[in-house]
Design a protein around this motif. Structure first.
Motif, PDB file in Angstrom:
ATOM      1  N   MET A  48      43.559   9.250 -13.366  1.00  0.00           N
ATOM      2  CA  MET A  48      42.939   8.125 -12.677  1.00  0.00           C
ATOM      3  C   MET A  48      42.420   8.590 -11.330  1.00  0.00           C
ATOM      4  O   MET A  48      43.036   9.393 -10.651  1.00  0.00           O
ATOM      5  CB  MET A  48      43.990   7.019 -12.511  1.00  0.00           C
ATOM      6  N   SER A  49      41.265   8.063 -10.922  1.00  0.00           N
ATOM      7  CA  SER A  49      40.732   8.454  -9.628  1.00  0.00           C
ATOM      8  C   SER A  49      41.645   7.973  -8.525  1.00  0.00           C
ATOM      9  O   SER A  49      42.332   6.981  -8.663  1.00  0.00           O
ATOM     10  CB  SER A  49      39.336   7.856  -9.455  1.00  0.00           C
ATOM     11  N   SER A  50      41.606   8.696  -7.410  1.00  0.00           N
ATOM     12  CA  SER A  50      42.547   8.418  -6.336  1.00  0.00           C
ATOM     13  C   SER A  50      41.969   7.481  -5.287  1.00  0.00           C
ATOM     14  O   SER A  50      42.467   7.394  -4.186  1.00  0.00           O
ATOM     15  CB  SER A  50      42.975   9.734  -5.676  1.00  0.00           C
ATOM     16  N   ASP A  51      40.859   6.763  -5.630  1.00  0.00           N
ATOM     17  CA  ASP A  51      40.239   5.917  -4.621  1.00  0.00           C
ATOM     18  C   ASP A  51      40.781   4.492  -4.625  1.00  0.00           C
ATOM     19  O   ASP A  51      40.282   3.630  -3.923  1.00  0.00           O
ATOM     20  CB  ASP A  51      38.716   5.900  -4.785  1.00  0.00           C
ATOM     21  N   LYS A  52      41.772   4.215  -5.464  1.00  0.00           N
ATOM     22  CA  LYS A  52      42.400   2.895  -5.477  1.00  0.00           C
ATOM     23  C   LYS A  52      43.499   2.841  -4.424  1.00  0.00           C
ATOM     24  O   LYS A  52      44.214   3.815  -4.190  1.00  0.00           O
ATOM     25  CB  LYS A  52      43.003   2.600  -6.855  1.00  0.00           C
ATOM     26  N   HIS A  53      43.642   1.654  -3.823  1.00  0.00           N
ATOM     27  CA  HIS A  53      44.704   1.440  -2.832  1.00  0.00           C
ATOM     28  C   HIS A  53      45.383   0.108  -3.182  1.00  0.00           C
ATOM     29  O   HIS A  53      44.881  -0.958  -2.814  1.00  0.00           O
ATOM     30  CB  HIS A  53      44.135   1.410  -1.414  1.00  0.00           C
ATOM     31  N   ILE A  54      46.500   0.211  -3.905  1.00  0.00           N
ATOM     32  CA  ILE A  54      47.191  -0.978  -4.406  1.00  0.00           C
ATOM     33  C   ILE A  54      48.545  -1.121  -3.712  1.00  0.00           C
ATOM     34  O   ILE A  54      49.365  -0.202  -3.728  1.00  0.00           O
ATOM     35  CB  ILE A  54      47.404  -0.907  -5.939  1.00  0.00           C
ATOM     36  N   ILE A  55      48.762  -2.284  -3.125  1.00  0.00           N
ATOM     37  CA  ILE A  55      50.048  -2.592  -2.479  1.00  0.00           C
ATOM     38  C   ILE A  55      50.835  -3.531  -3.393  1.00  0.00           C
ATOM     39  O   ILE A  55      50.283  -4.507  -3.913  1.00  0.00           O
ATOM     40  CB  ILE A  55      49.836  -3.283  -1.115  1.00  0.00           C
ATOM     41  N   HIS A  56      52.098  -3.224  -3.600  1.00  0.00           N
ATOM     42  CA  HIS A  56      53.007  -4.137  -4.304  1.00  0.00           C
ATOM     43  C   HIS A  56      54.029  -4.632  -3.287  1.00  0.00           C
ATOM     44  O   HIS A  56      54.716  -3.836  -2.652  1.00  0.00           O
ATOM     45  CB  HIS A  56      53.728  -3.424  -5.446  1.00  0.00           C
ATOM     46  N   MET A  57      54.094  -5.954  -3.095  1.00  0.00           N
ATOM     47  CA  MET A  57      55.039  -6.541  -2.143  1.00  0.00           C
ATOM     48  C   MET A  57      56.060  -7.377  -2.899  1.00  0.00           C
ATOM     49  O   MET A  57      55.698  -8.200  -3.746  1.00  0.00           O
ATOM     50  CB  MET A  57      54.314  -7.427  -1.125  1.00  0.00           C
ATOM     51  N   ASP A  58      57.335  -7.158  -2.589  1.00  0.00           N
ATOM     52  CA  ASP A  58      58.413  -7.846  -3.300  1.00  0.00           C
ATOM     53  C   ASP A  58      59.430  -8.361  -2.290  1.00  0.00           C
ATOM     54  O   ASP A  58      59.950  -7.599  -1.472  1.00  0.00           O
ATOM     55  CB  ASP A  58      59.088  -6.858  -4.269  1.00  0.00           C
ATOM     56  N   LEU A  59      59.701  -9.663  -2.333  1.00  0.00           N
ATOM     57  CA  LEU A  59      60.693 -10.258  -1.434  1.00  0.00           C
ATOM     58  C   LEU A  59      62.085  -9.793  -1.841  1.00  0.00           C
ATOM     59  O   LEU A  59      62.446  -9.859  -3.019  1.00  0.00           O
ATOM     60  CB  LEU A  59      60.591 -11.787  -1.479  1.00  0.00           C
ATOM     61  N   ASP A  60      62.866  -9.319  -0.882  1.00  0.00           N
ATOM     62  CA  ASP A  60      64.191  -8.757  -1.175  1.00  0.00           C
ATOM     63  C   ASP A  60      65.194  -9.858  -1.519  1.00  0.00           C
ATOM     64  O   ASP A  60      65.359 -10.801  -0.735  1.00  0.00           O
ATOM     65  CB  ASP A  60      64.713  -7.979   0.049  1.00  0.00           C
ATOM     66  N   SER A  61      65.856  -9.727  -2.700  1.00  0.00           N
ATOM     67  CA  SER A  61      66.866 -10.715  -3.117  1.00  0.00           C
ATOM     68  C   SER A  61      66.409 -12.116  -2.716  1.00  0.00           C
ATOM     69  O   SER A  61      67.073 -12.806  -1.935  1.00  0.00           O
ATOM     70  CB  SER A  61      68.215 -10.410  -2.473  1.00  0.00           C
ATOM     71  N   PHE A  62      65.271 -12.526  -3.245  1.00  0.00           N
ATOM     72  CA  PHE A  62      64.544 -13.686  -2.756  1.00  0.00           C
ATOM     73  C   PHE A  62      65.415 -14.935  -2.572  1.00  0.00           C
ATOM     74  O   PHE A  62      65.474 -15.527  -1.492  1.00  0.00           O
ATOM     75  CB  PHE A  62      63.373 -13.967  -3.703  1.00  0.00           C
ATOM     76  N   PHE A  63      66.105 -15.351  -3.643  1.00  0.00           N
ATOM     77  CA  PHE A  63      66.906 -16.579  -3.550  1.00  0.00           C
ATOM     78  C   PHE A  63      67.976 -16.440  -2.469  1.00  0.00           C
ATOM     79  O   PHE A  63      68.235 -17.362  -1.695  1.00  0.00           O
ATOM     80  CB  PHE A  63      67.566 -16.905  -4.883  1.00  0.00           C
ATOM     81  N   VAL A  64      68.619 -15.269  -2.429  1.00  0.00           N
ATOM     82  CA  VAL A  64      69.676 -15.023  -1.440  1.00  0.00           C
ATOM     83  C   VAL A  64      69.085 -15.050  -0.036  1.00  0.00           C
ATOM     84  O   VAL A  64      69.669 -15.625   0.891  1.00  0.00           O
ATOM     85  CB  VAL A  64      70.375 -13.674  -1.707  1.00  0.00           C
ATOM     86  N   SER A  65      67.913 -14.445   0.143  1.00  0.00           N
ATOM     87  CA  SER A  65      67.268 -14.412   1.470  1.00  0.00           C
ATOM     88  C   SER A  65      66.964 -15.817   1.979  1.00  0.00           C
ATOM     89  O   SER A  65      67.112 -16.110   3.170  1.00  0.00           O
ATOM     90  CB  SER A  65      65.975 -13.598   1.419  1.00  0.00           C
ATOM     91  N   VAL A  66      66.546 -16.693   1.074  1.00  0.00           N
ATOM     92  CA  VAL A  66      66.284 -18.086   1.468  1.00  0.00           C
ATOM     93  C   VAL A  66      67.585 -18.752   1.907  1.00  0.00           C
ATOM     94  O   VAL A  66      67.626 -19.477   2.913  1.00  0.00           O
ATOM     95  CB  VAL A  66      65.619 -18.877   0.317  1.00  0.00           C
ATOM     96  N   GLU A  67      68.670 -18.487   1.170  1.00  0.00           N
ATOM     97  CA  GLU A  67      69.968 -19.081   1.527  1.00  0.00           C
ATOM     98  C   GLU A  67      70.460 -18.558   2.878  1.00  0.00           C
ATOM     99  O   GLU A  67      71.036 -19.308   3.673  1.00  0.00           O
ATOM    100  CB  GLU A  67      71.004 -18.798   0.430  1.00  0.00           C
ATOM    101  N   ILE A  68      70.247 -17.275   3.151  1.00  0.00           N
ATOM    102  CA  ILE A  68      70.658 -16.692   4.445  1.00  0.00           C
ATOM    103  C   ILE A  68      69.822 -17.294   5.577  1.00  0.00           C
ATOM    104  O   ILE A  68      70.335 -17.556   6.669  1.00  0.00           O
ATOM    105  CB  ILE A  68      70.529 -15.152   4.415  1.00  0.00           C
ATOM    106  N   LYS A  69      68.545 -17.530   5.300  1.00  0.00           N
ATOM    107  CA  LYS A  69      67.688 -18.178   6.301  1.00  0.00           C
ATOM    108  C   LYS A  69      68.236 -19.562   6.643  1.00  0.00           C
ATOM    109  O   LYS A  69      68.230 -19.981   7.802  1.00  0.00           O
ATOM    110  CB  LYS A  69      66.260 -18.281   5.766  1.00  0.00           C
ATOM    111  N   LYS A  70      68.732 -20.277   5.626  1.00  0.00           N
ATOM    112  CA  LYS A  70      69.275 -21.626   5.839  1.00  0.00           C
ATOM    113  C   LYS A  70      70.655 -21.583   6.502  1.00  0.00           C
ATOM    114  O   LYS A  70      71.047 -22.489   7.219  1.00  0.00           O
ATOM    115  CB  LYS A  70      69.371 -22.356   4.493  1.00  0.00           C
ATOM    116  N   ASN A  71      71.410 -20.503   6.235  1.00  0.00           N
ATOM    117  CA  ASN A  71      72.773 -20.380   6.761  1.00  0.00           C
ATOM    118  C   ASN A  71      73.021 -18.931   7.172  1.00  0.00           C
ATOM    119  O   ASN A  71      73.395 -18.095   6.355  1.00  0.00           O
ATOM    120  CB  ASN A  71      73.789 -20.824   5.707  1.00  0.00           C
ATOM    121  N   SER A  72      72.806 -18.628   8.444  1.00  0.00           N
ATOM    122  CA  SER A  72      72.879 -17.244   8.941  1.00  0.00           C
ATOM    123  C   SER A  72      74.270 -16.636   8.794  1.00  0.00           C
ATOM    124  O   SER A  72      74.425 -15.411   8.834  1.00  0.00           O
ATOM    125  CB  SER A  72      72.455 -17.189  10.406  1.00  0.00           C
ATOM    126  N   LYS A  73      75.301 -17.467   8.584  1.00  0.00           N
ATOM    127  CA  LYS A  73      76.660 -16.938   8.418  1.00  0.00           C
ATOM    128  C   LYS A  73      76.814 -16.124   7.133  1.00  0.00           C
ATOM    129  O   LYS A  73      77.781 -15.378   6.972  1.00  0.00           O
ATOM    130  CB  LYS A  73      77.676 -18.092   8.408  1.00  0.00           C
TER     131      LYS A  73
END
Length: 385
Positions: free
Chosen positions: A1-26
């Motif tokens: 494959m040619s090397s002129d592609k620039h693809i970013i994959h973004m993934d939220l870390d432990s998404f459900f858990v991260s939302v819960e931590i945002k709601k309750n920092s403890k």
């Protein structure tokens, strides 16, 4: 494959858990398990601290409790997760040229052609920081020449990491990794390859294509290409218009509400099965009724992402009650599920017991083998409209 592609994959870390931590920092820094709280419940998501004890999603809650008795158990809220998923998508849509929402918590971005104006790695880091600043959620990303390598790169730098893999670095990056790291390589394929002594990507990549096809078929050839870092799949611009639907025109116009509600139940069950088969979730339900005078009424509502029959049946019946406002015979009823994203493995398991989760899986296996009409709720068998 040619090397002129620039693809970013973004993934939220432990998404459900991260939302819960945002709601309750403890909860930060603790082993956290999101899922059913009873012993009959199922784990939906877990923090990296909990994973160290062997906990993983879709595991029975009672087993997770045995493995990590000091974990913080949280029931979870799919409304919150859906809201945060949309929030992150909106942040990215405002900043990037081409965005694909691959699942409730991951996105692909095609920056090809933009590298002349932005350093892609610098841009991705700034985007990562912006997502965290505006949503409060940590995100990891991989940057490479295609979707497969960028996704693997993301998984290798989690949590809260960033990794770029250049074209020439792909073989040395992929070769030492387990074949489990190849996107789309499931448990059955892993077992089959392991029995052949194939456990590393390097070993898999050395097998002749003909032999791979003989053992694994067309899917095997796709996996073999990924093992070589080859993936021509484009980043598909995100559209919420994607949908699946069913409708029924009655032989004679009707106001038999018992039968109509049974029909709605049956159609929803078929659509929900189709969702799970495609490994998708829906966030919008629409119901259509057409009266005998051909007047058509539509009602729709946004819902938390789901692929569960029970949730969708309740919502569809509510919409029907709202839509039927005329004392008139009905000639047609239709249901549409839209705003689809990938992510069946992240269905709202916390609202289903382990028994119900197992029941869904068992029923789907029967349908997969004998056809979607092979099993149904008894209440839908008497429909004669």
């Amino acid at each position: 494959m040619s090397s002129d592609k620039h693809i970013i994959h973004m993934d939220l870390d432990s998404f459900f858990v991260s939302v819960e931590i945002k709601k309750n920092s403890k909860l930060a820094g603790k082993p956290v398990i999101v899922g059913g709280l009873s012993d009959r419940g199922v784990v939906t998501s877990c923090s990296y601290e909990a994973r160290k004890y062997g906990v993983h999603s879709a595991m029975p809650s009672r087993l997770a409790r045995q493995l990590c008795p000091h974990a913080e158990f949280v029931r979870g809220n799919m409304d919150d997760y859906s809201e945060h998923s949309r929030m992150v998508t909106e942040i990215l849509q405002q900043k990037v040229p081409v965005l694909e929402k691959a699942s409730i918590d991951e996105h692909y971005i095609d920056m090809t052609g933009m590298e002349r104006f932005y350093g892609c790695m610098k841009f991705a880091r700034e985007l990562k920081e912006q997502v965290f600043k505006e949503s409060g959620l940590p995100v990891s990303f991989g940057l490479s020449v295609n979707k497969t390598v960028s996704k693997i790169a993301t998984n290798e730098c989690k949590p809260n990491g960033a990794l770029q893999v250049e074209q020439l670095e792909i073989p040395s990056f992929l070769n030492p990794l387990s074949i489990k790291k190849i996107p789309g390589l499931g448990a059955a394929t892993f077992l089959k390859l392991s029995e052949m002594g194939v456990r590393k990507i390097h070993t898999f990549a050395q097998i002749p294509q003909q032999q791979v096809y003989k053992v694994l078929g067309n899917n095997g050839l796709s996996l073999w290409q990924k093992a070589h870092g080859i993936d021509h799949t484009p980043v598909i611009p995100y559209r919420e218009q994607k949908s699946i639907s069913k409708q029924q025109t009655f032989e004679s116009d009707s106001i038999d509400f018992t039968q109509i509600r049974q029909l709605i139940t049956g159609m929803v069950i078929e659509l929900a099965y189709e969702l799970r088969k495609q490994q998708k979730l829906t966030a919008c339900v629409t119901i259509v009724i057409r009266y005998s005078n051909f007047e058509t009424i539509t009602q729709q509502c946004r819902i938390p992402y789901t692929a569960l029959d029970d949730t969708l049946i309740v919502k569809a019946k509510e919409l029907f009650e709202r839509a039927y406002t005329r004392r008139m015979l009905i000639r047609l009823v239709g249901i549409k599920l839209s705003a689809l994203v990938n992510g069946y493995e992240q269905i709202d398991l916390y609202s289903a017991s382990e028994e119900k989760y197992n029941l869904y899986q068992a029923m789907d296996k029967i349908r997969n083998r004998y056809g979607e009409k092979a099993i149904a709720l008894a209440s839908t068998l008497s429909i004669k409209l």
